[in-house]
Scaffold this active site. Structure first.
Site, PDB file in Angstrom:
ATOM      1  CB  CYS A   1      -0.983  -0.005   1.167  1.00 29.18           C
ATOM      2  SG  CYS A   1      -0.217  -0.050   2.809  1.00 29.18           S
ATOM      3  CG  HIS A  35      -4.823   0.725   3.459  1.00 25.33           C
ATOM      4  ND1 HIS A  35      -4.037   0.007   2.583  1.00 25.33           N
ATOM      5  CD2 HIS A  35      -5.758   1.357   2.689  1.00 25.33           C
ATOM      6  CE1 HIS A  35      -4.488   0.172   1.358  1.00 25.33           C
ATOM      7  NE2 HIS A  35      -5.523   0.990   1.397  1.00 25.33           N
ATOM      8  CG  ASP A  49      -6.596   2.802  -1.359  1.00 19.09           C
ATOM      9  OD1 ASP A  49      -5.457   2.522  -1.783  1.00 19.09           O
ATOM     10  OD2 ASP A  49      -7.110   2.244  -0.376  1.00 19.09           O
ATOM     11  CG  ASN A  77     -16.088   5.937  10.773  1.00 15.05           C
ATOM     12  OD1 ASN A  77     -15.929   6.452  11.870  1.00 15.05           O
ATOM     13  ND2 ASN A  77     -15.987   6.613   9.644  1.00 15.05           N
ATOM     14  CG  ASP A 131     -18.632  -0.744  15.704  1.00 10.90           C
ATOM     15  OD1 ASP A 131     -18.012   0.309  15.470  1.00 10.90           O
ATOM     16  OD2 ASP A 131     -19.702  -0.781  16.345  1.00 10.90           O
ATOM     17  CD  GLU A 176     -13.497   6.290  17.262  1.00  8.76           C
ATOM     18  OE1 GLU A 176     -14.688   5.990  17.461  1.00  8.76           O
ATOM     19  OE2 GLU A 176     -12.852   5.920  16.267  1.00  8.76           O
ATOM     20  CD  GLU A 226     -17.953   7.247  16.734  1.00  7.70           C
ATOM     21  OE1 GLU A 226     -17.671   6.249  16.069  1.00  7.70           O
ATOM     22  OE2 GLU A 226     -18.478   7.179  17.880  1.00  7.70           O
TER      23      GLU A 226
END
Length: 710
Positions: A279, A338, A361, A401, A403, A450, A455
């Site tokens: 990357c 990344h 990307d 973002n 979980d 966070e 958020e």
């Protein structure tokens, strides 16, 4: 009335030196005319006699691409006028001096970028015209022009994001961020031609060359093409990815110092993909190409970056009762870090409010409109959860973002949730600070703090858009809204007793504190803690365990205790990947209830450090003595050591040396002379590789003065 002699063109001066300086392209050289759109440049035409504006008619023709067409915007015809019209091709502001004509040419700020041919047609009265070639020029995006979609109204930012030809990539781990110097080299002599060669080898160009060239006025289009072409998954792109450990058929991604060698090799071999990239290599090469084309660009690292293939905004990881992190057939993963790009632009294709930095990307993770590319996705849209906006915004939103749900696996089945982390993904989002070698955290550009109400509200908004009607059946959302997991009877933490160095035994401390919980509010508990250590891969997976340990203890209410752990060097010596990362995991089983608790510690091992010193002031063309020193602080010898030096403006290409073996405890001292070729701020990058440690890297900022300066 006497017949006026025919006007013939005798010579042309493209005034490359003056024009390139005024267009901020002089770093590319002054042999060729290289200008930016939306800004005038100047020519001097010398004729066989004085130019007479009332009788002599001059038509300028500028063309680019394989089938130039005014309809497609790849051909422009314009006449000599006194006043410059707004934002169209024009030739104006001319002065006549004897037999020469000084004229200002203007290109519109939405012109197609590329290699142009320029010619004039001369006629007198109604007579036939004669065509003369004037030469060629290269037209680039112009972030200095308020009319251009890439306009960036800050000279300080332009110096960083267009003119700076070196920088840093941030790698490692969220708690051990390491800076990795990189030579972008966007102004090296042949790089601009290679950039257009990249565009001309894209699948869009091969399918319809004329149409592809006509769309090169659009920065969004150009960015998407470059994003697809830096990887080679669909085409003869620049780099072939390799996330294994066998790089014998090419160069390890860790052994590149900069973009120039990669781009030159790709071009020299007829567009064959260069082996190998990961990357940070993909993103750094894209940064070179975009800065060269005139688009403000920076390299961004996201630590603990989610790759969420099924778009459910959750990543599952699994451990067994012996604390071993298990591999899974799912393509979802959490990268240790990344790296991608941000490019600065106006987004006319989106509603108002989403201009500015856009994520691109080039690492091939998933397809977008059928090709392996990603973006541009507005950073503002990611922060606000506006995942319906183009391009690939849901994918990038999940990267920062999603979980994380950690499961205990037994008998092939998920038996209990060990942890549900709402804030463990998208950490320490970093880029190089403007005008400094320091790291800047830009996490707040991507998301609200966070755990804040904003958020969580944005997360729910994005999840509803991404998951749609199936949302109700997803257990992780029920978990999210129920307020978390059951309470635990103890808190466990793993600490390092000293700085971890490669080649040394690792000393850890397990810290345990008994706290009240609903099952055993006050009584003592018995714990069995099983530990495991594994090599942590860049892609977030692990290899087989190389160390196991079990601890049994009784813990009274309100008490806390520390337990020392030793992970010997002999256990991990031949077991780590080039990244030198270890995951130590522990699962504590409460004997009274059979319930389990998880404790994790990632360890990044420090390589030896090298130092670089220069002995005198650096001056163009004058010998500059460089001293490189490396002490082997490890317990083992470093074998087959090689050194590579690189630095645009300091070295043409690279300097490589074989250094042999460096015995444990010994110091290597190297002296060599460089002959700088360009003035201004420069950076020397030094990489020493060995069989044992692939990346011992250092850099030195060097300011080079012009030759003969006082």
């Amino acid at each position: 009335m006497d017949q006026v002699a025919t006007l013939r063109l005798e010579s042309v001066d493209l005034q490359s030196s003056r024009n390139n300086k005024e267009h901020h392209t002089q770093e590319m050289g002054v042999k060729r005319l290289t200008v930016r759109r939306g800004q005038p440049f100047y020519l001097r035409l010398s004729f066989s006699r004085p130019f007479q504006s009332q009788n002599d008619h001059i038509t300028f023709v500028a063309e680019t691409g394989p089938k130039p067409s005014e309809l497609l915007g790849t051909r422009a015809t314009f006449f000599l006028t006194r006043v410059q019209p707004r934002n169209v091709w024009s030739a104006s502001d001319f002065t006549i001096d004897s037999n020469s004509l000084q004229v200002s040419l203007f290109t519109p700020a939405n012109a197609v970028i590329g290699h142009y041919t320029l010619k004039i047609e001369i006629s007198q009265g109604q007579g036939h015209s004669v065509t003369y070639p004037l030469g060629t020029f290269i037209l680039l995006f112009n972030p200095w022009s308020p009319e251009d979609d890439v306009y960036l109204p800050s000279e300080i930012l332009l110096q960083e994001y267009i003119m700076r030809d070196y920088g840093f990539v941030y790698k490692g781990h969220e708690r051990f961020v390491t800076s990795w110097p990189w030579n972008y080299g966007q102004f090296e002599e042949d790089i601009i031609d290679i950039c257009f060669e990249i565009l001309n080898k894209s699948l869009y160009y091969l399918k319809n060359p004329a149409k592809d060239c006509s769309q090169r006025n659009d920065v969004v289009y150009v960015c998407r093409v470059v994003s697809a072409m830096i990887n080679s998954n669909d085409d003869n792109g620049v780099l072939q990815g390799n996330w294994g450990e066998d790089y014998s058929k090419g160069v390890s991604p860790l052994e590149w110092n900069g973009s120039v060698a990669i781009l030159q090799q790709w071009s020299a071999r007829g567009g064959q993909p260069v082996k190998y990239g990961q990357c940070w290599v993909f993103a750094s090469v894209m940064c070179t190409v975009m800065r060269c084309l005139g688009v403000p660009t920076r390299v961004v690292s996201n630590f603990r970056s989610a790759h969420n293939v099924d778009r459910n905004l959750t990543i599952d990881t699994y451990y067994d009762r012996n604390a071993e992190m298990l591999s899974t057939q799912k393509r979802d993963k959490i990268w240790n870090f990344h790296v991608w790009n941000e490019c600065w632009m106006i987004r006319k294709d989106l509603p108002p409010g989403y201009n500015g930095w856009q994520v691109l990307d080039p690492t091939p993770q998933q397809t977008s409109s059928g090709l392996f590319c990603c973006g541009p996705a507005s950073v503002k849209a990611i922060r606000e959860g506006d995942v319906h906006l183009a391009y690939d915004t849901p994918f990038v939103y999940a990267e920062v973002n999603a979980d994380e749900v950690i499961w205990l696996l037994g008998d092939g089945q998920a038996q209990e949730i060990l942890a549900h982390n709402t804030s463990s993904i998208g950490k320490e989002i970093s880029t190089k600070m403007v005008g400094s070698d320091q790291r800047q955290s830009i996490t707040s550009s991507y998301k609200y703090p966070e755990g804040s109400p904003e958020e969580r509200a944005v997360f729910m908004k994005a999840s509803r858009k991404m998951l749609g009607p199936q949302r109700a059946s997803l257990p992780f959302l029920d978990l999210l809204e129920s307020g978390g997991l059951r309470d635990q009877p103890a808190q466990l933490q793993l600490h390092l007793a000293r700085i971890p160095e490669w080649g040394q035994d690792l000393q850890l401390l397990l810290h345990i504190q008994r706290v009240p919980d609903s099952t055993h509010p006050r009584g003592p508990i018995r714990l069995v803690v099983r530990f495991c250590a594994q090599a942590l891969l860049h892609g977030g997976g692990t290899q087989k365990p190389f160390w196991r340990h079990t601890v049994r203890m009784n813990l009274d209410f309100g008490k806390e205790t520390q337990w020392p752990l030793l992970l010997p060097y002999s256990n991990y010596r031949n077991k780590l990947t080039d990244e030198k990362l270890i995951r130590v995991s522990g699962i504590a089983e409460v004997e009274e209830t059979g319930r389990s608790m998880l404790v994790l510690k990632d360890i990044c091992l420090e390589p030896p450090h090298l130092s670089i010193e220069v002995s005198e002031r650096a001056e163009v063309g004058k010998a500059l003595r460089v001293h490189v020193t490396l002490t082997n602080t490890l317990m083992v010898a470093l074998s087959s050591c090689t050194m590579v030096l690189e630095g645009s403006g300091l070295i043409n290409g690279q300097i490589a040396k074989d250094l042999g073996t460096l015995v444990a405890g010994h110091t290597l001292q190297i002296q060599l002379d460089l002959y700088p070729t360009k003035a201004g701020p420069r950076q020397l990058q030094v990489l020493i590789s060995s069989n044992e440690v692939k990346e011992i890297k250092g850099y030195k900022d060097i300011f080079v003065t012009v030759a003969g300066a006082p």
